[in-house]
Structures are given as C-alpha cells and as structure tokens.
Design a protein around this motif. Structure first.
Motif, PDB file in Angstrom:
ATOM      1  N   ASN A  76       0.815  -1.201   0.000  1.00  0.00           N
ATOM      2  CA  ASN A  76       0.000   0.000   0.000  1.00  0.00           C
ATOM      3  C   ASN A  76       0.857   1.263   0.000  1.00  0.00           C
ATOM      4  OD1 ASN A  76      -2.947   0.480   0.100  1.00  0.00           O
ATOM      5  ND2 ASN A  76      -2.397   1.800   1.804  1.00  0.00           N
ATOM      6  N   ARG A  77       1.998   1.195   0.681  1.00  0.00           N
ATOM      7  CA  ARG A  77       2.885   2.354   0.728  1.00  0.00           C
ATOM      8  C   ARG A  77       3.444   2.676  -0.652  1.00  0.00           C
ATOM      9  NH1 ARG A  77       5.694   0.316   6.292  1.00  0.00           N
ATOM     10  NH2 ARG A  77       4.439   1.561   7.719  1.00  0.00           N
ATOM     11  N   ASP A  79       0.160   5.263  -1.031  1.00  0.00           N
ATOM     12  CA  ASP A  79       0.678   6.343  -0.186  1.00  0.00           C
ATOM     13  C   ASP A  79       1.681   7.230  -0.913  1.00  0.00           C
ATOM     14  OD1 ASP A  79      -0.900   5.334   1.774  1.00  0.00           O
ATOM     15  OD2 ASP A  79       0.685   4.304   2.857  1.00  0.00           O
ATOM     16  N   ASN A  90      -0.071   9.405  -3.331  1.00  0.00           N
ATOM     17  CA  ASN A  90      -0.808  10.474  -2.641  1.00  0.00           C
ATOM     18  C   ASN A  90       0.114  11.620  -2.242  1.00  0.00           C
ATOM     19  OD1 ASN A  90      -3.256   9.208  -2.836  1.00  0.00           O
ATOM     20  ND2 ASN A  90      -3.258   8.396  -0.764  1.00  0.00           N
ATOM     21  N   ASN A 110      -8.643  10.186   7.518  1.00  0.00           N
ATOM     22  CA  ASN A 110      -7.723   9.817   6.442  1.00  0.00           C
ATOM     23  C   ASN A 110      -6.694   8.798   6.917  1.00  0.00           C
ATOM     24  OD1 ASN A 110      -8.873  11.474   4.475  1.00  0.00           O
ATOM     25  ND2 ASN A 110      -7.704  13.257   5.131  1.00  0.00           N
ATOM     26  N   VAL A 117      -6.196   5.039   5.313  1.00  0.00           N
ATOM     27  CA  VAL A 117      -4.928   4.484   4.829  1.00  0.00           C
ATOM     28  C   VAL A 117      -4.691   3.100   5.416  1.00  0.00           C
ATOM     29  CG1 VAL A 117      -2.424   4.744   4.989  1.00  0.00           C
ATOM     30  CG2 VAL A 117      -3.818   6.685   4.300  1.00  0.00           C
ATOM     31  N   LYS A 120      -4.544  14.516   3.891  1.00  0.00           N
ATOM     32  CA  LYS A 120      -4.289  13.247   3.199  1.00  0.00           C
ATOM     33  C   LYS A 120      -2.806  13.115   2.845  1.00  0.00           C
ATOM     34  CE  LYS A 120      -8.929  12.874   1.178  1.00  0.00           C
ATOM     35  NZ  LYS A 120      -9.730  12.884  -0.077  1.00  0.00           N
ATOM     36  N   SER A 161      -0.342  10.163   4.380  1.00  0.00           N
ATOM     37  CA  SER A 161       0.403   9.290   3.473  1.00  0.00           C
ATOM     38  C   SER A 161       1.911   9.465   3.657  1.00  0.00           C
ATOM     39  CB  SER A 161       0.014   9.584   2.020  1.00  0.00           C
ATOM     40  OG  SER A 161      -1.343   9.273   1.782  1.00  0.00           O
ATOM     41  N   SER A 193       3.229   7.475   6.495  1.00  0.00           N
ATOM     42  CA  SER A 193       3.379   6.064   6.134  1.00  0.00           C
ATOM     43  C   SER A 193       4.636   5.833   5.300  1.00  0.00           C
ATOM     44  CB  SER A 193       2.138   5.607   5.363  1.00  0.00           C
ATOM     45  OG  SER A 193       2.286   4.299   4.897  1.00  0.00           O
TER      46      SER A 193
END
Length: 591
Positions: free
Chosen positions: A133-134, A138, A141, A200, A204, A317, A321, A324
């Motif tokens: 996901n990172r 992320d 984003n 947010n 995430v 957001k 992100s 992260s």
C-alpha cells in the motif's frame, strides 16, 4: 519502525513541520521546473481579474456608443485573455506533473532500496499488504497532493489577491463587507481539519488491510475452494469494505458540510453588498459599470476561495500518506558493521561457539549454548522435532537471524566482522520454499550477480541439476517464462531450478533447508541426485525432515528444545538407541 514520525504524537506540530520539510525538500530539488510552473500560474492568475475590469468600460462606454472601437477591441481582448490563460495553465500543469512524477520516482526508489535492506525479521511480521500500500497508494498520494497544494496555494492565492485589489479599486466600502466575512469561513473550515486527518489515517490503514485480504484470497484460492471458505473470506472482505465505506462517507459528510456553510457566509456578505451598492448608486457614488465589475470580480472570487478552503483536506491526506512513506524510509536497515572480506580461497570451515538466541516474547531460548564445527568439505545434518531450532540455527550463518550471545565463524573469522556482501557471496541456499521470479528460466538460474553468466554455464548447471532435457523440450527453451511463483513448473522442477542456481554460484558453503520434504518419491530421487552433485566438495549444512536423506552425512546433530542431545554418524546414532533412533524408527514404520 523507530522513526520520530512514528513515535511522536500524530497531530503534534513538530512532526507536521518535519513532514512538510521532508516532502518539499524533495519537491524543491526540481526547483527550476517548479519556478517556471509558478511563473506560468501567475500569468494565468493575472488574466482573471482583467476579465472583471473589462466590465466597467463595456457597460459605461461600450453600450453608450461613446467609443465605437470597443465593438471589436473588447471581444478580441476577452479571447486573447482566455487563450493566454489556457496556454499558461497547460504548461504549468505539465511542469507540475513532471515534478510530481520525478519526486514519486525518487521516493519509490528510496522505499524499495530500504525495503531490500530491511532485516529478515521485519518480513516475518505479516505486513505485506501495508508495505504494498505504501508503494502503490501512499507514495502517489504524497507527490500528487504535494503538487496539488502548490497549484492551489499559488494560483488561487494570486487570483484572490488580484480580485481583492479589483474590488478595492471599484469600492473599498463594499470590499470591507466581504473581508469581514472571510475569517468566518476560515474558522468554519478549521473545524473540520482535525476530523479529516483522523479519518484519512484510518482510511490508509484500512486500505492496507483490504490489500492484504484480497492478496490472501488470490494466493489461497485453492484452499478456499477445497475447504469451502467462501463465507469466511466474504465476511473478511465485507468487514473491511464496510469500514472503508464508513470512512469514505464520514469524509464526504465533512466535505459536503463545509461547502454549504461557506456558501451561507458568502450569501450573507453578497446580500449586504447589494444593499450598500444600491444606496451608493442612489447617491451617485457608484456607476452601473463599476458595480458590474465589482460583482464580476466577486463572483469569480468564490471558486478560488472554496479551493483554498478545501486544500486543507488534501494537506491532511498528504501528511497521513507521508507519515506512512517516511516510516518505511526511516526504518533501520539490517546491521552491517563488518569491515573484513573473507580471504581467498575460501576453505569453508564453519564453527558455532556457544550460540544462544531467543525470539522476542518467547518463553524459552530457540537455541541454547550450541557449539559444533564443520570442517571444509564435510556434510553435517541437523535433525530433530519441529521447533527444535534447526532453521533458526542455520539462518544465523547468513545473518538473517542474529545470535544473542556466542559467535559463529567462517574460516576462523567471526561473521560479524565480515561485510554482509562478502559473507553471503560465499553461501548458497536451497530450501523447501523455493523462490523464483516471474522471468525466464535462464534469468532465474543466472539471477542477480550471476546474470552475466554465459548461456553454456546456464546449460551446464541445468544439466547437473537433471533439468536440461526438460528445458530444451520447451518451445522457448532457456527463454521460457516460469510465471508468477513459478506456477508453470512442478515442485520437483522448481527445486532443481533452485539447485541449478546454486550450482552456477559455486559457493563453498551450502545450506539445504528440507529441500526434498515436499516432493513425491520420484521427484525426490531426481532432486536428491542433483543435490549430491551440488554437495560434492562443499561444506554443507543440511536440515532434514526425512532422515533417510541424511544417512550418508559425515555427522548428524540431533537437536531437541534448542539443545544438542546427540551427534555422530548414522550407524552410531542408531546403535545408541536415543532420540535419533526413535525418530528414525517412527519414520520407517510410517514409510
């Protein structure tokens, strides 16, 4: 994950300031493109108030016929201004996209570089979905919102300032009414910022959970089908999806409430402006053209103010992100404090001296006071019940696992004094869980630093692994893709491909971690024959579940509860009638 961004309170000002600095230090490294984009945005912003100013001469001088050339001059001016704005917006958007994508490229490179350097223990935490996901969400984003924030703050701020100047020029009294209401709108928007930040962050985390659930559904689809796990997986997926929907609706509610509340403030100010303007017009202090220009400028100011108000949500957001992404970048890499290189030629002597290790939160040592020596060219097998510490012990040799006390030596040199590259370049591993990449057979055999190996060397390695005949029978031969997780190959073929990879590396020390335990008898015989060629002349540590495969080892070490309880040749251990004999007889009866 010991970064400051992780340990400090999420909403603390120092952390937010540090995140801003780190984000825009990366963006600022492309300052030439960024500066040109800002100049173009300024050009686009300058055209907007001019369109409002044109209304005054149009109404006061154009419709009266006092200046006939307005018939063609004003339309051309409008078209020219719109064209200029379009050109400036196009090139500024292009340059900002160029900056964003270059920053994203660099950020992902840093993340992947750190990912490859993480300690082996970090990959045991089951955080694959979060890691993916990172990279996919992320990082995108961060860079996307970073340039969006620049665009909004620069372009819309310039537009608002220019339009306020026009308003002041047309009527400072009416402008004062507008300026009184602006702080009220700002206070309303700030009320929603903290809520949006929390939502947010939760979104995430839940996106990472969704990635994990879907990934497990893909990887485990056969188990799901065979054990009728449809309802279980649907339940897990629905739970995550519903949470995401709930977070999305909370965000939408906050965004939706912000707009009408801001519009109420604006409508109050507009009503007051109209009332005062009519009063001024009755006293001859305001012309129709001036009022039209004022209202045109006022009508244009609402959208940029709205975008400036909404940029707060994008900032939140972006910061969530960024937390992260930088958490991964800031993770400590595996320890590599060694400075020595193994002296050539490497003999392959391996020695464990009083080695002890306990995993965090474990109630006992995984290995306890282990000492033994493997002479160059010897084969030593490690056997024992599941959980006796065999795998942990061999994982200490390449320093995937670090000993809490004691020392491990290669050619009489402690491995913590060696650089990781030097140590691992002289080790090969063939395990039960074969890792092959979605590439060709040749690329997998000559993987990594071995990628420059000639085609003949690859063929020789495949021949020694009893796999060349199979490979040559394929339509694309060595250039045949193995597919994701080598799904196009059988278990035995995957093992022999891993053996070929170890053969071509030609390392003096070899680790075999239950390399045949998951194979059928025919595949095991083929793999065992390949392993015997691979082991010849090398120092070999073998972890064996099937004791029949280690009968010819120079020495067998029997582990139980992390300690050595027996060691010696196969016949000697059988005669001792201890734990090894018990395990062997049990397997013999099962076979």
């Amino acid at each position: 994950m010991n970064s400051a961004a992780r340990n400090a309170p999420a909403g603390s000002q120092p952390v937010k300031a540090e995140l801003w600095r780190r984000i825009y230090s990366r963006v600022g490294s492309y300052w030439k493109g960024l500066l040109l984009a800002i100049l173009l945005m300024a050009g686009a912003a300058a055209t907007q108030p001019v369109l409002a100013v044109i209304m005054k001469p149009l109404l006061d001088g154009g419709f009266s016929g006092a200046k006939p050339y307005y018939v063609w001059a004003l339309p051309l001016a409008v078209v020219g201004l719109i064209l200029l704005r379009g050109i400036c917006n196009f090139f500024s958007d292009y340059l900002l996209a160029w900056v964003a994508n270059n920053v994203l490229l660099g950020m992902r490179r840093d993340m992947f570089e750190r990912l490859l350097g993480l300690p082996d223990a970090d990959f045991k935490q089951g955080d694959t979905g979060r890691l993916l996901n990172r990279f996919t969400i992320d990082a995108g984003n961060v860079t996307g919102y970073a340039t969006d924030v620049i665009t909004v703050l620069v372009r819309e701020t310039l537009v608002v300032v220019a339009l306020i100047c026009v308003l002041l020029y047309m009527s400072w009294v009416l402008t004062l009414i507008i300026l009184i209401m602006l702080p009220v709108s700002v206070l309303i928007s700030r009320f929603f910022i903290k809520r949006l930040r929390r939502i947010n962050r939760e979104t995430v985390n839940m996106n990472a959970e969704l990635t994990r659930v879907v990934g497990e559904g893909i990887d485990g689809q056969r188990v799901i089908k065979l054990f009728d796990g449809y309802e279980v997986e649907r339940g897990r997926f629905d739970f995550v999806s519903r949470r995401l929907r709930r977070f999305a609706m909370r965000t939408a509610t906050a965004d939706a409430a912000l707009t009408p509340l801001t519009q109420v403030c604006i409508s109050i100010s507009v009503g007051a402006v109209i009332a005062v303007a009519l009063s001024q017009a009755n006293h001859g202090a305001l012309t129709v053209g001036s009022f039209a220009s004022f209202m045109a400028a006022l009508a244009q100011i609402f959208d940029p103010i709205k975008r400036l108000t909404n940029v707060a949500a994008r900032m939140q957001k972006m910061l969530v992100s960024a937390e992260s992404v930088f958490t991964l970048i800031d993770q400590k890499p595996e320890i590599d404090t060694g400075t020595k290189e193994l002296a050539e030629p490497v003999r392959g002597k391996v020695e464990f001296r009083n080695v002890q290790h306990r995993f965090p939160d474990a109630d006992r040592d995984t290995v306890n006071d282990i000492s033994f020596t493997v002479e160059p060219g010897q084969t030593v097998a490690l056997v024992g019940r599941s959980g006796s510490g065999k795998t942990t012990l061999v994982n200490m040799l390449p320093r995937f696992v670090l000993a809490d006390s004691g020392s491990i030596l290669v050619d009489d040199t402690p491995i913590d004094e060696l650089t990781l590259r030097s140590l691992r370049s002289h080790l090969s591993l063939v395990s039960q869980d074969v890792v092959l990449f979605d590439d060709t057979i040749a690329a997998n055999v000559g993987y990594g630093a071995l990628g420059k190996s000639s085609e003949q060397k690859v063929r020789d390695a495949l021949a020694a692994a009893n796999l060349l005949e199979f490979v040559e029978g394929l339509p694309q031969g060595l250039n045949t893709p193995v597919g994701e997780n080598a799904a196009r190959l059988s278990g035995g073929q995957r093992q022999r491909l891993a053996i070929a990879r170890a053969l071509i590396k030609n390392a003096p020390i070899l680790i075999l971690d239950e390399a045949t335990s998951a194979l059928d008898n025919e595949s095991e015989r083929q793999v065992q024959a390949s392993l015997e060629r691979l082991m010849k002349g090398r120092t070999t540590l073998v972890i064996a579940h099937r004791l029949s495969t280690v009968q010819n080892a120079d020495r067998i070490i029997v582990l139980d509860a992390g300690k050595i309880v027996e060691q010696g040749p196969h016949a000697e251990l059988l005669a001792a009638n201890g734990l090894y004999a018990s395990l062997y007889k049990m397997q013999f009866r099962e076979d």
